[in-house]
Design an enzyme around this catalytic site. Structure first.
Site, short mmCIF file in Angstrom:
data_model
loop_
_atom_site.label_atom_id
_atom_site.label_comp_id
_atom_site.label_asym_id
_atom_site.label_seq_id
_atom_site.Cartn_x
_atom_site.Cartn_y
_atom_site.Cartn_z
N LYS A 6 -17.32 48.63 -94.76
CA LYS A 6 -16.46 49.59 -95.47
C LYS A 6 -15.02 49.54 -94.97
O LYS A 6 -14.08 49.50 -95.74
CB LYS A 6 -16.93 51.03 -95.26
CG LYS A 6 -18.31 51.36 -95.69
CD LYS A 6 -18.59 52.85 -95.55
CE LYS A 6 -18.46 53.42 -94.15
NZ LYS A 6 -19.46 53.03 -93.18
N ARG A 45 -20.87 62.21 -95.17
CA ARG A 45 -22.03 61.77 -94.39
C ARG A 45 -23.22 62.70 -94.61
O ARG A 45 -24.31 62.42 -94.12
CB ARG A 45 -21.72 61.79 -92.89
CG ARG A 45 -20.67 60.81 -92.42
CD ARG A 45 -21.24 59.43 -92.26
NE ARG A 45 -21.12 58.82 -90.96
CZ ARG A 45 -20.02 58.22 -90.49
NH1 ARG A 45 -18.91 58.20 -91.19
NH2 ARG A 45 -20.04 57.63 -89.32
N ARG A 75 -18.80 43.82 -82.48
CA ARG A 75 -17.56 44.18 -83.16
C ARG A 75 -16.45 44.46 -82.14
O ARG A 75 -16.67 45.08 -81.12
CB ARG A 75 -17.79 45.43 -84.02
CG ARG A 75 -16.53 45.94 -84.68
CD ARG A 75 -16.82 46.87 -85.81
NE ARG A 75 -17.36 48.14 -85.37
CZ ARG A 75 -17.67 49.13 -86.21
NH1 ARG A 75 -17.51 48.97 -87.51
NH2 ARG A 75 -18.14 50.27 -85.77
N ARG A 117 -15.56 49.67 -79.44
CA ARG A 117 -15.65 51.12 -79.59
C ARG A 117 -16.70 51.67 -78.64
O ARG A 117 -17.72 51.05 -78.40
CB ARG A 117 -16.03 51.45 -81.04
CG ARG A 117 -14.83 51.53 -81.93
CD ARG A 117 -15.21 51.69 -83.37
NE ARG A 117 -16.26 52.66 -83.65
CZ ARG A 117 -16.56 53.07 -84.86
NH1 ARG A 117 -15.89 52.61 -85.91
NH2 ARG A 117 -17.53 53.93 -85.06
N ARG A 164 -26.78 55.83 -84.48
CA ARG A 164 -25.96 55.91 -85.70
C ARG A 164 -26.73 55.37 -86.90
O ARG A 164 -26.66 55.91 -88.00
CB ARG A 164 -24.64 55.15 -85.49
CG ARG A 164 -23.71 55.90 -84.54
CD ARG A 164 -22.66 54.99 -83.95
NE ARG A 164 -21.76 54.45 -84.94
CZ ARG A 164 -21.12 53.30 -84.80
NH1 ARG A 164 -21.28 52.55 -83.73
NH2 ARG A 164 -20.31 52.89 -85.75
#
Ligand code: AMP
Length: 211
Positions: free
Chosen positions: A15, A88, A125, A158, A169
């Protein structure tokens, strides 16, 4: 009136990357509740201190806090927005319609991808600490280790991209996404895009969806 874009998808489904592409190609404004919350944590504001633990565990921050932050950081009279990471929950979806979008037309794009591939994607990531460009050490590594190709900024991981937080998550996502998809489907505003395709192909499909 320009169409507002609501991006739905699991963490790591692409996204954020596609939002950045659309901002460059079509002049969209981009509002990411995750980025807004991380900025609060970074600045160590009262709000940041309240949400820091919740975020590093990979749990959801309360609807009230996130909605307030979103309202303060978007002004639809500026043109089309991409809502990234919001909603969410089903209550957030309703609030987005009733409090933020009101009469502005919008479409929800669901970045559809098998959750099995996402854990590896997320732990690999890296994000540029200066310009926010997103890399992956396996699929899209930077030309120079630890440095952004675009601005030379430092690449950072992160806090919530650890294995444990990523697991949480993804579980939160699995438990919450179905009613949100149903909500937009019933309103005939849902478009599913295969997020397993190449990024350029995904971008084309998103652009067509928003025409
Ligand atoms: P993201 O960058 O979208 O993956 O969000 C990072 C973290 O910020 C999430 O794991 C949540 O802790 C929090 N967060 C972001 N957006 C929301 C939201 N709409 N509702 C609740 N928590 C959120």
């Amino acid at each position: 009136m320009s169409i507002q874009a609501i991006f739905l998808g699991a963490p790591g489904s692409g996204k954020g990357t596609q939002a950045k592409n659309l901002v460059m190609d079509l002049n969209f404004n981009h509002v990411s509740t995750g980025d807004l919350l991380r900025a609060e944590v970074e600045k160590a504001t009262d709000l940041g201190k309240r949400v820091s633990d919740i975020m590093s565990r990979g749990a959801l921050v309360s609807d009230e806090i996130v909605l307030e932050l979103l309202k303060n950081n978007c002004d639809l009279s500026n043109g089309a927005y991409i809502f990234d990471g919001f909603p969410r929950t089903i209550d957030q979806a309703k609030a987005l319609d009733e409090v933020v979008l009101k009469d502005f037309p919008s479409k929800a794009i669901y970045f559809d991808i098998s959750l099995d591939v996402l854990k590896e994607r997320l732990v690999n990531r890296r994000t540029c600490g200066d310009c926010g460009a997103i890399y992956n050490l396996v699929y899209k590594s930077p030309k120079t280790d630890g440095k952004c190709d675009l601005c030379d900024g430092p690449l950072v991981d992160r806090k919530d991209d650890t294995e444990e937080a990523v697991g949480n998550r993804l579980n939160v996502f699995k438990e919450t996404i179905d009613p949100i998809l149903e909500y937009y489907e019933q309103k005939q505003r849902l478009i599913r895009v295969d997020a397993g395709l190449k990024p350029a192909e995904i971008l084309e499909k998103v652009k067509v969806a928003l025409e």
